[in-house]
Design a protein around this motif. Structure first.
Motif, short mmCIF file in Angstrom:
data_model
loop_
_atom_site.label_atom_id
_atom_site.label_comp_id
_atom_site.label_asym_id
_atom_site.label_seq_id
_atom_site.Cartn_x
_atom_site.Cartn_y
_atom_site.Cartn_z
N HIS A 226 -4.59 18.05 -4.16
CA HIS A 226 -3.13 17.95 -4.17
C HIS A 226 -2.67 17.47 -5.53
O HIS A 226 -3.26 16.57 -6.14
CB HIS A 226 -2.65 17.00 -3.08
N ASP A 229 -2.36 13.75 -6.14
CA ASP A 229 -3.64 13.08 -6.35
C ASP A 229 -4.17 13.36 -7.75
O ASP A 229 -4.75 12.48 -8.40
CB ASP A 229 -4.65 13.55 -5.31
N LEU A 267 0.40 26.88 10.40
CA LEU A 267 1.47 25.91 10.15
C LEU A 267 2.84 26.58 10.21
O LEU A 267 3.79 26.04 10.79
CB LEU A 267 1.27 25.25 8.78
N ARG A 314 -5.05 11.86 0.08
CA ARG A 314 -4.68 12.65 1.26
C ARG A 314 -5.76 13.69 1.56
O ARG A 314 -6.43 14.19 0.65
CB ARG A 314 -3.33 13.35 1.06
N SER A 315 -5.92 14.00 2.83
CA SER A 315 -6.83 15.06 3.24
C SER A 315 -6.18 16.42 2.95
O SER A 315 -4.96 16.51 2.74
CB SER A 315 -7.12 14.96 4.74
N GLU A 317 -5.77 18.82 5.07
CA GLU A 317 -4.89 19.16 6.19
C GLU A 317 -3.53 18.48 6.03
O GLU A 317 -2.48 19.10 6.22
CB GLU A 317 -5.53 18.76 7.51
N GLN A 318 -3.55 17.21 5.65
CA GLN A 318 -2.28 16.50 5.43
C GLN A 318 -1.52 17.09 4.26
O GLN A 318 -0.31 17.35 4.34
CB GLN A 318 -2.57 15.02 5.16
N GLY A 319 -2.23 17.31 3.15
CA GLY A 319 -1.58 17.84 1.97
C GLY A 319 -1.02 19.23 2.17
O GLY A 319 0.07 19.55 1.67
N ALA A 321 -0.02 20.59 5.03
CA ALA A 321 1.16 20.49 5.90
C ALA A 321 2.37 20.01 5.10
O ALA A 321 3.48 20.54 5.25
CB ALA A 321 0.87 19.56 7.07
N GLU A 322 2.17 19.00 4.24
CA GLU A 322 3.26 18.51 3.40
C GLU A 322 3.77 19.61 2.47
O GLU A 322 4.98 19.73 2.22
CB GLU A 322 2.78 17.32 2.57
N THR A 323 2.84 20.41 1.95
CA THR A 323 3.21 21.47 1.02
C THR A 323 4.01 22.56 1.72
O THR A 323 5.04 23.02 1.19
CB THR A 323 1.94 22.05 0.37
N ASP A 325 5.80 22.20 4.37
CA ASP A 325 7.12 21.61 4.68
C ASP A 325 8.00 21.58 3.43
O ASP A 325 9.22 21.83 3.51
CB ASP A 325 6.95 20.20 5.24
#
Length: 351
Positions: A226, A229, A267, A314-315, A317-319, A321-323, A325
């Motif tokens: 990400h 990061d 997603l 961040r993992s 999967e988290q990153g 999903a944030e992207t 969004d």
């Protein structure tokens, strides 16, 4: 007040770095040539900010760079400026040599000449940080990971141009004593990425109901990092990295390309379903592989972790999903890139 000269600060990684640096109270002189990948829209939130000075110009313009260094006397120069898309380097390698090799050489010469004018304390505290890529190492087999001692084996004109720029940075440290640092990152993703790269391209095409092109069998493996990061790692290297050293930055998130595309589809299905109810995986289309396509990249970031305590926050999967969004919430930014209107406003501010 800390001042940094950031080159390529209207691009994807550089733009994210600039926004974060200004938010942290760093004064940034932002030099960008505003090629197709440079986007002033990315910098909208810092337009007119007292800590952000935007300069429309080229790293190859030695007189301009010399003036900026003399006027603003930055504590560090961070070089993000680069042509970076492999497909474009295959179609037209000359532009990559011009920016990534000739431009970096001109920048290094201007910085070296400025650095020599500083007093002893100024020279000791100054840093030139060069942002590079894991692609200079070539391709991996099914196991193993790139570390800082991996021999260079670039396989695309883009990777070869970045390898050449890395060698120039190393040479300027060893020949002239310029206090350099070099970072090699894995595949970045996140906000403000130009939609020619895999993740924003898939998001845009999926929302438009268009085919989702996947090279070959989709089995190419990349280590995803990400951009936030990555920026944190660069700050850590700038603050505590050993002069003359290189540091690899990876996300510890190896995924096959087809897995990434399917995860984006899932997603989007959950957040913005197709009107006909069909899954977006039905839009996946396998296309002819690009020439010389590296099969697998992976980064061993152990040196960065051991020496500077950095690890991705961040993992994947988290990153991801944030992207997704972020892109759903910023369709106006995407639209201006896709229709080209972001390029109509090209007037830079001389510093």
């Amino acid at each position: 007040m800390t001042t940094w000269l950031v080159t390529g600060g209207a691009g994807f990684i550089g733009g994210n770095f600039v926004l974060d640096a200004v938010a942290r109270g760093v004064r940034v002189v932002n030099l960008d040539a505003l090629t197709y990948a440079g986007n002033r829209d990315t910098l909208a939130s810092v337009e007119g900010h007292p800590l952000h000075v935007f300069v429309h110009g080229d790293i190859g313009d030695r007189a301009l760079v010399a003036r900026l260094l003399a006027e603003h006397r930055p504590d560090a120069v961070l070089n993000f400026a680069a042509e970076s898309h492999v497909d474009r380097s295959i179609d037209g390698p000359a532009a990559f040599i011009q920016t990534n090799v000739v431009g970096t050489l001109a920048l290094l010469e201007a910085v070296r000449d400025h650095w020599k004018t500083l007093d002893a304390a100024g020279r000791d505290g100054f840093r030139f940080l060069h942002v590079s890529t894991d692609e200079v190492y070539g391709s991996l087999g099914e196991t193993g990971a790139f570390n800082e001692d991996t021999p260079y084996a670039p396989n695309s004109p883009y990777a070869a141009s970045k390898a050449a720029s890395d060698h120039l940075v190393r040479a300027f440290h060893h020949t002239y004593g310029l206090p350099t640092l070099t970072t090699h990152c894995s595949n970045n993703y996140g906000p403000y990425q130009f939609p020619e790269k895999l993740i924003p391209l898939v998001i845009a095409k999926a929302l438009a109901g268009e085919p989702l092109p996947v090279y070959g069998d989709g089995g190419q493996v990349r280590d995803w990092l990400h951009v936030a990061d990555h920026c944190a790692a660069i700050r850590a290297v700038l603050a505590g990295g050993r002069v003359g050293q290189t540091y690899n930055i990876g996300g510890n998130a190896e995924r096959r390309n087809i897995e990434v595309v399917k995860a984006i589809c899932a997603l989007l299905d959950a957040r913005r379903p197709r009107a006909d109810g069909r899954p977006r995986e039905s839009q996946i289309t396998f296309v002819q592989d690009r020439p010389g396509h590296d099969r697998r990249y992976a980064i061993d970031a152990g040196k960065l972790r051991r020496e500077l305590g950095w690890a991705p926050a961040r993992s994947f999967e988290q990153g991801l999903a944030e992207t997704v969004d972020w892109y759903l919430a910023h369709q106006d930014w995407v639209a201006r890139v896709l229709d080209g209107s972001y390029r109509l406003e090209r007037i830079g501010t001389a510093a």
